[in-house]
Design a protein around this motif. Structure first.
Motif, short mmCIF file in Angstrom:
data_model
loop_
_atom_site.label_atom_id
_atom_site.label_comp_id
_atom_site.label_asym_id
_atom_site.label_seq_id
_atom_site.Cartn_x
_atom_site.Cartn_y
_atom_site.Cartn_z
N ARG A 28 0.84 -1.20 0.00
CA ARG A 28 0.00 0.00 0.00
C ARG A 28 0.87 1.25 0.00
O ARG A 28 0.54 2.25 -0.65
CB ARG A 28 -0.94 -0.01 1.21
CG ARG A 28 -1.99 -1.09 1.12
CD ARG A 28 -2.79 -1.23 2.39
NE ARG A 28 -3.81 -0.20 2.52
CZ ARG A 28 -4.75 -0.22 3.45
NH1 ARG A 28 -4.81 -1.21 4.33
NH2 ARG A 28 -5.66 0.74 3.51
N ILE A 29 1.98 1.21 0.71
CA ILE A 29 2.91 2.34 0.70
C ILE A 29 3.50 2.52 -0.69
O ILE A 29 3.60 3.63 -1.22
CB ILE A 29 4.02 2.13 1.74
CG1 ILE A 29 3.44 2.17 3.16
CG2 ILE A 29 5.12 3.20 1.60
CD1 ILE A 29 4.43 1.82 4.26
N ILE A 89 2.09 9.92 -1.38
CA ILE A 89 2.37 10.53 -0.08
C ILE A 89 1.92 9.57 1.01
O ILE A 89 0.86 8.95 0.92
CB ILE A 89 1.63 11.87 0.09
CG1 ILE A 89 2.22 12.94 -0.84
CG2 ILE A 89 1.70 12.36 1.53
CD1 ILE A 89 1.50 14.26 -0.75
N VAL A 90 2.72 9.47 2.05
CA VAL A 90 2.38 8.68 3.23
C VAL A 90 2.49 9.59 4.45
O VAL A 90 3.52 10.25 4.64
CB VAL A 90 3.31 7.46 3.39
CG1 VAL A 90 3.01 6.73 4.69
CG2 VAL A 90 3.16 6.52 2.20
N LEU A 134 2.53 19.41 1.07
CA LEU A 134 2.39 18.11 0.43
C LEU A 134 2.16 18.21 -1.07
O LEU A 134 2.31 17.23 -1.80
CB LEU A 134 1.22 17.33 1.06
CG LEU A 134 1.26 17.11 2.56
CD1 LEU A 134 0.06 16.27 2.99
CD2 LEU A 134 2.56 16.45 2.99
N VAL A 135 1.80 19.39 -1.55
CA VAL A 135 1.40 19.56 -2.95
C VAL A 135 2.49 19.12 -3.93
O VAL A 135 2.19 18.42 -4.92
CB VAL A 135 0.96 21.01 -3.23
CG1 VAL A 135 0.73 21.24 -4.71
CG2 VAL A 135 -0.31 21.31 -2.43
N PRO A 136 3.76 19.51 -3.75
CA PRO A 136 4.77 19.08 -4.72
C PRO A 136 4.84 17.57 -4.89
O PRO A 136 5.01 17.09 -6.02
CB PRO A 136 6.08 19.65 -4.14
CG PRO A 136 5.65 20.84 -3.35
CD PRO A 136 4.34 20.44 -2.73
N SER A 137 4.71 16.81 -3.80
CA SER A 137 4.77 15.35 -3.91
C SER A 137 3.56 14.82 -4.67
O SER A 137 3.66 13.86 -5.45
CB SER A 137 4.84 14.71 -2.52
OG SER A 137 6.10 14.95 -1.94
N GLY A 165 11.63 8.11 -3.33
CA GLY A 165 10.89 9.17 -3.98
C GLY A 165 9.48 9.39 -3.47
O GLY A 165 8.85 10.38 -3.82
N ILE A 166 8.95 8.48 -2.66
CA ILE A 166 7.62 8.68 -2.09
C ILE A 166 7.69 9.80 -1.05
O ILE A 166 8.63 9.87 -0.26
CB ILE A 166 7.11 7.38 -1.44
CG1 ILE A 166 6.92 6.28 -2.50
CG2 ILE A 166 5.78 7.62 -0.70
CD1 ILE A 166 6.56 4.93 -1.92
N GLY A 167 6.71 10.68 -1.06
CA GLY A 167 6.69 11.77 -0.09
C GLY A 167 6.15 11.31 1.26
O GLY A 167 5.17 10.56 1.32
#
Length: 224
Positions: free
Chosen positions: A43-44, A49-50, A147-150, A83-85
């Motif tokens: 799921r991650i 984003i997490v 969070l928007v950039p991610s 690369g995940i935010g």
């Protein structure tokens, strides 16, 4: 539009790590613990984003969050979350939240994640959601904007994230045994000396160069 999902770690009954090293040596699917960890990992991996959120227990993350960090140790070696935010949130009745945030930060950096926001909130013992929104509304909105950039797929890794990548890159390049971990890095092209992070990014040239120099120095120190 963004679609959000939530997971309560307590509902997954994630068991403590036994320290058997099966995930390191044979892969995480060989873990003897038959619980919800691998499904949570997937799921991650499917997320942009997490948000990792924890109450503060005795100045650090709660027990189940620490268990999650321990069980994801294989991601420190094979940074599948590259690369995940990640947004890091800690709440406390009155004690400091900094140590808990730093615990999460250390884990995410070794996982290859990009830390997009950090938020420590003093919520009192019985503060409800409405009151949290009233007292901390501006901080929550500021965090949401970060969070928007991610969400848009724009990667701007921090100096520390770039430096940790360089440390890991040099360490696995130096490794002589063709282990599962080294193959993971090699197959993704991350051992190429021209790579400065896990994926293309928009960090400035100067910041990137200085982070690589700092990583070179730190890796030499750790390698002694």
């Amino acid at each position: 539009d963004a679609r959000w999902d939530s997971v309560a770690l307590g509902d997954l009954a994630i068991e403590s790590c036994t320290g058997c090293r099966a995930c390191f040596d044979r892969g995480e699917d060989s873990c003897p613990r038959a619980d919800g960890l691998i499904a949570l990992r997937d799921r991650i991996l499917a997320s942009r984003i997490v948000i990792l959120a924890t109450p503060v227990f005795v100045n650090d993350v709660c027990g189940i969050m620490k268990t999650l960090v321990d069980r994801l140790a294989f991601v420190c070696h094979r940074p599948a979350f590259a690369g995940i935010g990640f947004c890091l949130v800690a709440t406390a009745g009155g004690s400091p939240t900094g140590h808990a945030i730093r615990t999460l930060e250390g884990a995410v950096l070794s996982w290859g994640g990009a830390i997009t926001a950090r938020l420590g909130l003093k919520t009192g013992a019985l503060m409800n959601g409405e009151e949290i929104g009233r007292v901390h509304g501006e901080a929550l909105r500021r965090c949401a904007r970060q969070l928007v950039p991610s969400l848009r797929g724009t990667a701007r890794p921090s100096f520390l994230s770039l430096m940790v990548f360089r440390i890991q890159q040099r360490a696995w390049a130096r490794e002589t045994v063709e282990s599962l971990d080294r193959r993971f890095w090699k197959d993704r092209g991350w051992l190429d000396s021209s790579r400065t992070w896990f994926r293309p990014h928009r960090a400035g040239l100067l910041k990137t160069a200085l982070a690589r120099i700092a990583g070179n120095v730190a890796e030499r120190f750790f390698a002694r």
